[in-house]
Design an enzyme around this catalytic site. Structure first.
Site: not given
Ligand code: ACM
Length: 687
Positions: A325-327
């Site tokens: 997630d959230e890269n």
């Protein structure tokens, strides 16, 4: 024999009398308690026959031999019955299947796995309880149901005569614990496993590595835990102990190693695998950060091959969660070599580069016999069909995955760290009746997980953020009672009472969501009982709003009133319910009187708190007390007018003043108070 629907109709009649208004009727209402089992079984019929009495003759035993975990579970069950009722379990009867009160038949031993048969049946008559299951894990689930059925009436303990046939709706019913942002030691994890077992959750997802800490011992790369954890990590022996403890309770343990982003803590010891040169330090703050694995170097995959080789042997579940997630890929954008690699390979976006990384990681996991699960960002269609998509940004990713033939689980709507009301989670069904999926596609929805992110919790208050709301999510995933799917005041009242009972049950079995609050209250005030009462109408700010007021870090003490207050503050629903009944003209005179009494008592409590000046940093609590006292006075004025049909003296009340967050808390009485004011105004009873 009443069917389930008519039983609920009956239940509605029984419980519409508010408990806090008529405590004596409530506690004597023996019949309603049988419906408090949470999760409610798929099929339960209460018989008219005499109930089974739990007395000193009682014992429980397996009829046809038992696996080790069933033996442990029966023992644990007997101990819990004994502690709840005070009876001494009859040792002579204990291994005697002729005389045992509870006889368990489990056909097969089964490991905790995604295809385990968890179904069971229970038959209770006045003479005996028979629990039957295909597997020992099914029997474990049945034991938890029976334990919740024990009730006290007329000086005796009973289990109502009934017939239950139960099986879960979804095979994946999880709780995620983030042990990275704030470390959670073994005993905290274990007592929450007990809570999970009590409500039939069956997957403990451990979020083991993030920017703020790498929390598992790694023998191949010892600087991971050595430099990435401040010494707060789970040793491999502890991990094995946790897995055994969970598996013995029919619970799988799925480890998460969040990559390629959320990975600062890995780079403290091994900066060479990052996409920008180090050095790196453990991140102390919370949010989304740039450090990210370099997906273009072969050495990165050699590292992960060794790493996952070791972790695949340590963790026995068939799934490993890779986060994903959230890269935002900022380090990738800034790295010329990575940009050149992307160009050479025709990757048009960071998402495509990450998809390449995921595919390589998936191959490594496959080599070690593991299947991959990741947050919904990992989705790309070139991945094999045995992966699981963990939907967190919205249900759409779950639906899309299912349509394309990928399994998924839902966490969107189950973020219990956000301090939303239990009702928000309860009415968030993974498969509501109007969902646009074929029956084949629906089979790809494996279930869901409550997620306990740990920015704002530590071992002292984590239980009170997980429970009892996770029990409500457990019910949605286990049985998802359709009769409650309508979001009405009456349904909410029944649910509220059931959640409250689930909370008491969880307290009995050792979860510390109630007891730890008392310890924390005593730490911050000399008058813990007074503050506890004041906090009955205050809830922590929801969503991410607390971060607007304080720049939180790992070293923030989390010892303020807001860390002790809980979502679904005890009096908030009850007051809303009363106002709901008043404005629909349903409230009886006695209910209003009882409401006035409750509010007056709260006003008095605030007065007492303010009179006796406290030591320490309690200025913000004084403001809470002042504000509560002042609003209680307004409410009492309104209720008095209502009752006596007189006019309310104030021309206007500044509800927005009361609505402003105070000490990162919100005063839950405000909205119903304003509704009440408007109701009285409509009747022309405002000056
Ligand atoms: C997530 O909440 N970033 C999965």
């Amino acid at each position: 024999m009443p069917g389930k629907k008519s039983l609920f109709a009956l239940l509605v009649l029984f419980v519409l009398i508010p408990s806090f208004l008529f405590p004596q009727i409530y506690s004597e209402n023996y019949k309603q308690q049988q419906n408090d089992v949470m999760p409610y079984p798929r099929n339960m019929v209460i018989n008219r026959g005499l109930p089974f009495e739990v007395n000193n003759e009682f014992s429980a035993t397996s009829a046809i031999g038992a696996s080790k975990k069933l033996t442990l579970a029966i023992n644990d069950f007997s101990e819990k019955i004994s502690r709840k009722t005070g009876i001494v379990i009859n040792e002579e009867n204990k291994f005697n299947s002729k005389s045992a009160g509870l006889l368990v038949y489990a056909e097969n031993e089964s490991p905790a796995g995604i295809i385990t048969d968890e179904s069971y049946t229970v038959e209770v008559t006045q003479y005996r309880i028979i629990l039957k299951a295909k597997t020992d894990i099914g029997a474990l689930r049945g034991l938890q149901t029976i334990l919740q059925l024990v009730q006290f009436a007329n000086g005796k303990y009973y289990i109502p005569a009934c017939r239950i046939s139960d099986t879960p709706r979804f095979p994946w019913r999880g709780l995620m614990m983030d042990v990275s942002r704030h470390f959670m030691p073994v005993e905290v994890i274990k007592r929450n496993i007990d809570g999970m077992a009590a409500v039939k959750l069956n997957v403990l997802h451990l979020h083991l590595a993030d920017n703020q800490g790498f929390r598992v011992e790694c023998k191949t790369f010892p600087k991971l835990h050595g430099l990435g954890s401040d010494g707060n990590y789970l040793t491999q022996e502890q991990i094995k102990d946790i897995i055994k403890y969970a598996n013995d309770r029919g619970i799988r343990v799925v480890p998460e190693f969040d990559i390629p982003g959320h990975s600062t803590a890995w780079f403290v010891g091994y900066p060479e695998y990052a996409s920008a040169p180090g050095p790196y330090e453990i991140e102390r703050h919370f949010g989304v950060f740039d450090p990210c694995f370099d997906p273009t170097k072969e050495s990165t995959y050699e590292f992960f091959d060794k790493f996952f080789g070791e972790m695949s042997a340590l963790f026995n579940d068939e799934y490993i969660h890779i986060g994903g997630d959230e890269n935002e890929g900022k380090q990738w954008d800034a790295n010329a070599d990575i940009q050149a690699f992307m160009k050479k390979n025709g990757f048009a976006s960071n998402h495509e580069l990450q998809a390449y990384f995921n595919k390589r990681i998936q191959k490594i996991l496959e080599k070690y016999g593991k299947k991959m699960i990741g947050w919904d960002e990992i989705f790309s269609e070139n991945l094999p069909k045995d992966i699981v998509i963990h939907s967190w940004r919205g249900k759409e990713s779950m639906v899309k995955a299912a349509q394309l033939g990928y399994a998924s689980i839902l966490s969107s709507g189950y973020y219990i760290d956000l301090c939303q009301s239990v009702f928000d989670h309860y009415f968030n069904d993974p498969l509501p009746s109007d969902i646009y999926l074929t029956s084949e596609e629906k089979k790809f929805i494996y279930g869901g997980e409550a997620t306990m992110w740990a920015e704002l919790v530590n071992p002292d208050n984590v239980d009170s953020r997980i429970w009892p709301r996770a029990a409500a999510i457990a019910e949605v995933l286990w049985s998802g009672i359709k009769s409650f799917s309508e979001d009405s005041l009456e349904n909410k009242f029944i649910l509220y009472r059931r959640f409250d009972n689930a909370s008491k049950f969880l307290n009995e079995i050792g979860v510390k969501h109630q007891s730890n609050r008392k310890l924390l209250l005593a730490k911050i005030t000399d008058k813990p009982e007074l503050l506890e009462n004041i906090l009955k109408v205050w809830e922590p700010l929801k969503y991410y709003n607390r971060h607007k007021y304080t720049k939180y870090s790992q070293s923030t003490p989390l010892n303020r009133a807001v860390d002790i207050a809980v979502p679904d503050a005890p009096l908030s629903f009850e007051f809303s319910y009363l106002v709901g009944r008043i404005i629909t003209d349903k409230a009886e005179k006695e209910e209003i009187e009882s409401g006035i009494k409750t509010i007056k008592e709260l006003e008095k409590t605030c007065g007492e708190y303010l009179r006796e000046k406290q030591n320490g940093n309690i200025e913000e609590i004084e403001i809470l007390a002042e504000k509560t006292k002042s609003l209680c006075s307004v409410i009492n004025g309104l209720l008095y007018c209502l009752q006596n049909k007189t006019r309310y003296g104030e021309e206007s009340v500044n509800f927005d003043y009361y609505r402003q967050p105070t000490a990162e808390l919100e005063l839950t009485l405000v909205n119903p108070a304003e509704e009440l004011y408007k109701f009285i105004e409509r009747r022309g009873h405002i000056k």
